[in-house]
Design a protein around this motif. Structure first.
Motif, PDB file in Angstrom:
ATOM      1  N   SER A   1       0.585  -1.297  -0.074  1.00  0.00           N
ATOM      2  CA  SER A   1      -0.152   0.145   0.089  1.00  0.00           C
ATOM      3  C   SER A   1       1.187   1.565   0.156  1.00  0.00           C
ATOM      4  O   SER A   1       0.192   2.293   0.032  1.00  0.00           O
ATOM      5  N   PHE A   2       1.951   1.250   0.373  1.00  0.00           N
ATOM      6  CA  PHE A   2       2.899   2.482   0.144  1.00  0.00           C
ATOM      7  C   PHE A   2       4.408   2.372  -0.566  1.00  0.00           C
ATOM      8  O   PHE A   2       5.599   2.429  -0.245  1.00  0.00           O
ATOM      9  N   CYS A   3       3.965   1.413  -1.788  1.00  0.00           N
ATOM     10  CA  CYS A   3       4.603   1.184  -2.931  1.00  0.00           C
ATOM     11  C   CYS A   3       3.349   2.165  -3.769  1.00  0.00           C
ATOM     12  O   CYS A   3       2.966   1.852  -4.853  1.00  0.00           O
ATOM     13  N   ASN A   4       4.989   2.932  -5.096  1.00  0.00           N
ATOM     14  CA  ASN A   4       4.408   2.604  -6.134  1.00  0.00           C
ATOM     15  C   ASN A   4       4.076   1.969  -7.303  1.00  0.00           C
ATOM     16  O   ASN A   4       4.941   1.004  -6.391  1.00  0.00           O
ATOM     17  N   VAL A   5       2.775   1.413  -7.822  1.00  0.00           N
ATOM     18  CA  VAL A   5       2.442   0.609  -8.543  1.00  0.00           C
ATOM     19  C   VAL A   5       3.252   0.462  -9.857  1.00  0.00           C
ATOM     20  O   VAL A   5       3.321  -1.224 -10.190  1.00  0.00           O
ATOM     21  N   GLU A   6       4.308   1.038 -10.350  1.00  0.00           N
ATOM     22  CA  GLU A   6       4.929   0.726 -11.190  1.00  0.00           C
ATOM     23  C   GLU A   6       6.053  -0.136 -10.285  1.00  0.00           C
ATOM     24  O   GLU A   6       7.847  -0.368 -11.036  1.00  0.00           O
ATOM     25  N   SER A   7       6.615  -0.814  -9.521  1.00  0.00           N
ATOM     26  CA  SER A   7       7.461  -0.554  -8.932  1.00  0.00           C
ATOM     27  C   SER A   7       8.406  -2.334  -9.050  1.00  0.00           C
ATOM     28  O   SER A   7       7.547  -3.070  -9.130  1.00  0.00           O
TER      29      SER A   7
ATOM     30  N   VAL B   1       8.676  20.234  10.073  1.00  0.00           N
ATOM     31  CA  VAL B   1       7.952  19.091  11.148  1.00  0.00           C
ATOM     32  C   VAL B   1       8.919  18.042   9.775  1.00  0.00           C
ATOM     33  O   VAL B   1       8.950  18.175   9.123  1.00  0.00           O
ATOM     34  N   ILE B   2       9.759  17.340  10.639  1.00  0.00           N
ATOM     35  CA  ILE B   2      10.968  15.891  10.047  1.00  0.00           C
ATOM     36  C   ILE B   2      10.503  15.037  10.739  1.00  0.00           C
ATOM     37  O   ILE B   2       9.809  14.250  11.123  1.00  0.00           O
ATOM     38  N   ILE B   3       9.615  13.737   9.224  1.00  0.00           N
ATOM     39  CA  ILE B   3       9.164  12.589   9.496  1.00  0.00           C
ATOM     40  C   ILE B   3      10.573  11.899   9.280  1.00  0.00           C
ATOM     41  O   ILE B   3      11.296  11.923   8.493  1.00  0.00           O
ATOM     42  N   SER B   4      11.217  11.061  10.235  1.00  0.00           N
ATOM     43  CA  SER B   4      12.487  10.039   9.864  1.00  0.00           C
ATOM     44  C   SER B   4      11.602   8.845  10.119  1.00  0.00           C
ATOM     45  O   SER B   4      11.142   8.406  11.076  1.00  0.00           O
ATOM     46  N   VAL B   5      12.691   7.671   9.270  1.00  0.00           N
ATOM     47  CA  VAL B   5      12.008   7.042   8.729  1.00  0.00           C
ATOM     48  C   VAL B   5      13.576   6.414   8.641  1.00  0.00           C
ATOM     49  O   VAL B   5      14.396   6.307   7.880  1.00  0.00           O
ATOM     50  N   THR B   6      13.950   4.776   9.072  1.00  0.00           N
ATOM     51  CA  THR B   6      14.865   4.153   9.587  1.00  0.00           C
ATOM     52  C   THR B   6      14.670   2.658   9.320  1.00  0.00           C
ATOM     53  O   THR B   6      14.034   2.442   9.663  1.00  0.00           O
ATOM     54  N   GLY B   7      14.999   1.545   8.298  1.00  0.00           N
ATOM     55  CA  GLY B   7      14.790   0.474   8.051  1.00  0.00           C
ATOM     56  C   GLY B   7      15.911  -0.027   7.219  1.00  0.00           C
ATOM     57  O   GLY B   7      16.943   0.426   7.376  1.00  0.00           O
ATOM     58  N   ASN B   8      15.346  -1.374   6.990  1.00  0.00           N
ATOM     59  CA  ASN B   8      16.596  -2.499   5.600  1.00  0.00           C
ATOM     60  C   ASN B   8      16.334  -2.472   4.823  1.00  0.00           C
ATOM     61  O   ASN B   8      17.202  -2.387   3.814  1.00  0.00           O
ATOM     62  N   GLY B   9      15.171  -1.047   4.413  1.00  0.00           N
ATOM     63  CA  GLY B   9      14.787  -1.614   3.205  1.00  0.00           C
ATOM     64  C   GLY B   9      14.004  -0.926   2.758  1.00  0.00           C
ATOM     65  O   GLY B   9      12.790  -0.868   3.280  1.00  0.00           O
ATOM     66  N   PHE B  10      14.054  -0.217   1.118  1.00  0.00           N
ATOM     67  CA  PHE B  10      12.828   0.509   1.160  1.00  0.00           C
ATOM     68  C   PHE B  10      12.171   0.227   0.191  1.00  0.00           C
ATOM     69  O   PHE B  10      12.950   0.710  -1.314  1.00  0.00           O
ATOM     70  N   LEU B  11      10.645   0.743  -0.229  1.00  0.00           N
ATOM     71  CA  LEU B  11      10.566   0.513  -2.020  1.00  0.00           C
ATOM     72  C   LEU B  11      10.232   2.050  -2.545  1.00  0.00           C
ATOM     73  O   LEU B  11      10.190   2.823  -1.893  1.00  0.00           O
ATOM     74  N   TYR B  12       9.659   1.284  -4.044  1.00  0.00           N
ATOM     75  CA  TYR B  12       9.837   2.875  -4.942  1.00  0.00           C
ATOM     76  C   TYR B  12       8.790   4.131  -4.129  1.00  0.00           C
ATOM     77  O   TYR B  12       7.748   3.637  -4.398  1.00  0.00           O
TER      78      TYR B  12
END
Length: 258
Positions: A159-165, A186-197
């Motif tokens: 749901s949080f990924c571009n449909v062209e991924s 306002v700063i939105i910070s996101v840390t993870g092991n990988g991210f989609l398009y």
């Protein structure tokens, strides 16, 4: 001829003038292209630049990672200084080093941190238009943080990924998401092991919708469960996004240590 070695670069750039990171036959003026040209100008070699993160057009970075192979006798840690004399002023190699020949930045256990920066003022500030997304509506930071926490952990982020991924799996692990105020930003910070398009930009757009009162924090759970792009919020514009850093969980072995 000197033996071929692999050099790693930590690259900072202002993405405003570029068509993203990745060089493609139909897309020129990219960060990858500028780096390849600079290496060619320095060594005379045509090299392939392998980047860790293929940031989109207009996205900025403090610490993207790239590697290339070279037969140059220039020491790995001196490439940063040499390349910065050739690169345009909106791209800087902040560090360089020799790594193992099979080291690949996309095939390592890493944590990546992105920040999405929102200018939350009544009127735009023209001098900050390339580095923040102007959002004039009041935001409920507490609600945004409550929603953000529901994104943490391992989930299917369809749901949080571009449909062209073209990713084979949309399952990713998010270690931490936070929303903080820093002056009028306002700063939105996101840390993870990988991210989609477009994943971080969609997370930002969704949290902004909840912050302005269009939805509740608990809606995040339903969005994840639906596995449908239309379930989540809009994709926030590129200029507010910064790749902050990479953390290599197993470290980066130095060939000189062997």
């Amino acid at each position: 001829m000197a033996e071929k070695k692999r050099v790693m670069l930590v690259v900072s750039y202002d993405g405003t003038a570029y068509n993203g990171w990745a060089f493609q036959k139909s897309t020129h003026n990219t960060i990858e292209e500028m780096l390849a040209r600079a290496v060619h100008g320095l060594t005379g070699e045509d090299v392939e630049i392998i980047g860790a993160s293929r940031t989109d057009a207009g996205v900025h970075a403090y610490g993207n990672i790239a590697v290339f192979d070279t037969c140059s006798t220039i020491p790995g840690d001196r490439f940063s200084y040499a390349l910065n004399h050739i690169l345009p002023e909106d791209i800087c190699v902040v560090e360089s080093r020799e790594v193992y020949k099979d080291f690949h930045p996309r095939h390592c256990d890493t944590l990546k941190t992105y920040e999405y920066r929102v200018l939350n003022t009544k009127m735009p500030v023209p001098t900050r238009r390339f580095y923040t997304y102007h959002f004039s509506m009041p935001l409920d930071i507490e609600k945004m943080n409550e929603a953000a926490k529901l994104l943490e952990g391992e989930h299917d982020f369809t749901s949080f990924c571009n449909v062209e991924s073209q990713a084979l799996s949309h399952v990713r692990t998010i270690k931490e998401v936070s929303v903080k105020c820093h002056g009028d930003e306002v700063i939105i910070s996101v840390t993870g092991n990988g991210f989609l398009y477009n994943m971080v930009r969609i997370i930002a757009g969704t949290l902004l919708q909840i912050g302005r009162g269009k939805g509740e924090p608990s809606d995040i759970t339903a969005m994840l469960e639906k596995k449908d792009r239309s379930a989540a919020g809009p994709t926030a514009p590129a200029q507010g996004l910064f790749l902050i850093k990479y953390e290599f969980l197993d470290g980066i072995p130095d060939p000189s240590d062997t």
